[in-house]
Design an enzyme around this catalytic site. Structure first.
Site, PDB file in Angstrom:
ATOM      1  CB  SER A 259      -0.893   0.044   1.236  1.00 32.28           C
ATOM      2  OG  SER A 259      -1.626  -1.140   1.356  1.00 32.28           O
TER       3      SER A 259
HETATM    4  N1  SAH Z   1      -0.449  -5.162   3.958  1.00 26.78           N
HETATM    5  C1  SAH Z   1       0.327  -5.448   2.764  1.00 26.78           C
HETATM    6  C2  SAH Z   1      -0.401  -5.124   1.477  1.00 26.78           C
HETATM    7  C3  SAH Z   1      -1.299  -6.191   1.175  1.00 26.78           C
HETATM    8  S1  SAH Z   1      -2.001  -6.327  -0.425  1.00 26.78           S
HETATM    9  C4  SAH Z   1       1.670  -4.756   2.806  1.00 26.78           C
HETATM   10  O1  SAH Z   1       1.930  -3.967   3.717  1.00 26.78           O
HETATM   11  O2  SAH Z   1       2.486  -5.033   1.925  1.00 26.78           O
HETATM   12  C5  SAH Z   1      -3.277  -7.446   0.050  1.00 26.78           C
HETATM   13  C6  SAH Z   1      -2.823  -8.843   0.403  1.00 26.78           C
HETATM   14  O3  SAH Z   1      -3.988  -9.552   0.839  1.00 26.78           O
HETATM   15  C7  SAH Z   1      -2.252  -9.623  -0.770  1.00 26.78           C
HETATM   16  O4  SAH Z   1      -0.975 -10.086  -0.448  1.00 26.78           O
HETATM   17  C8  SAH Z   1      -3.250 -10.776  -0.947  1.00 26.78           C
HETATM   18  O5  SAH Z   1      -2.655 -11.987  -1.349  1.00 26.78           O
HETATM   19  C9  SAH Z   1      -3.844 -10.895   0.447  1.00 26.78           C
HETATM   20  N2  SAH Z   1      -5.142 -11.555   0.525  1.00 26.78           N
HETATM   21  C10 SAH Z   1      -6.175 -11.501  -0.349  1.00 26.78           C
HETATM   22  N3  SAH Z   1      -7.208 -12.245   0.095  1.00 26.78           N
HETATM   23  C11 SAH Z   1      -6.814 -12.778   1.290  1.00 26.78           C
HETATM   24  C12 SAH Z   1      -7.443 -13.642   2.237  1.00 26.78           C
HETATM   25  N4  SAH Z   1      -8.673 -14.115   2.077  1.00 26.78           N
HETATM   26  N5  SAH Z   1      -6.741 -13.985   3.345  1.00 26.78           N
HETATM   27  C13 SAH Z   1      -5.475 -13.515   3.559  1.00 26.78           C
HETATM   28  N6  SAH Z   1      -4.844 -12.708   2.690  1.00 26.78           N
HETATM   29  C14 SAH Z   1      -5.503 -12.345   1.566  1.00 26.78           C
END
Ligand code: SAH
Length: 217
Positions: free
Chosen positions: A68
């Site tokens: 993000s």
């Molecule tokens: N917080 C992260 C950004 C995350 S992007 C950072 O600081 O880099 C969103 C993430 O959510 C992705 O890696 C994706 O694979 C994950 N995601 C999507 N659906 C999910 C689920 N049901 N359970 C856990 N993770 C999930």
């Protein structure tokens, strides 16, 4: 302080002022800004994106996922109003950057990621950089982390159409949850959910945002 980080913090401050009319936060807590200054975002982005590590934009981290933008990380963190003793659940570990920022402000962070290779690299990155109070797990975040519940705060960094019921259940009375909700499956609103001492919840849409989808499988 490194000039790039200084510039990143100034952009966050400026963006906070510009969006205050929606978020209610014209400036973020000093401890949140210190955490943003202390966690080196360059450690969490792929080598190829190092020169952009401190720009205020999301960056690709592989597998179609993103880290993000710093302003959103700071805003979501600030809205959680964390205390040093808090236990926090994060859904969507991704690069581990948001988890690292939370780890500076809370006692323990539990972070769930559904893509195994992202989960593994984030866990080793966090460990390598000394964020020992983050526990990572490869599972479906829709279900939360029942063994460690309840949590003082919950943060979801991927967008869903509604609040996953298990997460609402795993939030302590008096707790706060921040997540992007996709109205009509289209337009996302960063939404703050508070649960009062009686267990009643209130939901407040704050700001239009754009996150990758939360996948339920
Ligand atoms: N917080 C992260 C950004 C995350 S992007 C950072 O600081 O880099 C969103 C993430 O959510 C992705 O890696 C994706 O694979 C994950 N995601 C999507 N659906 C999910 C689920 N049901 N359970 C856990 N993770 C999930």
């Amino acid at each position: 302080m490194n000039a790039d980080i200084k510039r990143m913090l100034e952009t966050i401050r400026q963006e906070a002022r510009l969006t205050a009319v929606y978020t209610g936060r014209a400036q973020f807590a000093d401890k949140v800004m210190s955490a943003m200054a202390e966690v080196n975002r360059a450690d969490f982005v792929p080598q190829v994106a190092h020169s952009q590590a401190f720009t205020n934009s999301p960056l690709a981290i592989g597998y179609g996922q993103t880290i993000s933008q710093p302003f959103i990380v700071a805003l979501m963190t600030d809205l959680l109003d964390l205390s040093p003793d808090d236990r926090v659940l994060e859904v969507g570990t991704g690069s581990g950057y948001q988890a690292a920022v939370l780890a500076k402000l809370a006692r323990q962070v539990y972070s769930i990621e559904r893509i195994e290779s992202l989960q593994e690299s984030a866990a080793s990155r966090l460990n390598q950089h000394g964020f020992y109070n983050v526990s990572c797990r490869h599972s479906n975040g829709y279900e939360g982390w029942p063994e460690q519940a309840p949590f003082d705060a919950i943060i979801v960094t991927a967008a869903s159409a509604s609040v996953p019921p298990a997460l609402l259940e795993q939030l302590k009375p008096g707790g706060r949850m921040i997540l992007p909700l996709a109205e009509n499956g289209l337009y996302q609103q960063l939404t703050l959910i508070t649960k009062n001492a009686q267990g009643e919840t209130e939901s407040k849409p704050l700001l239009a945002v754009s996150f990758v989808p939360l996948i339920d499988d």
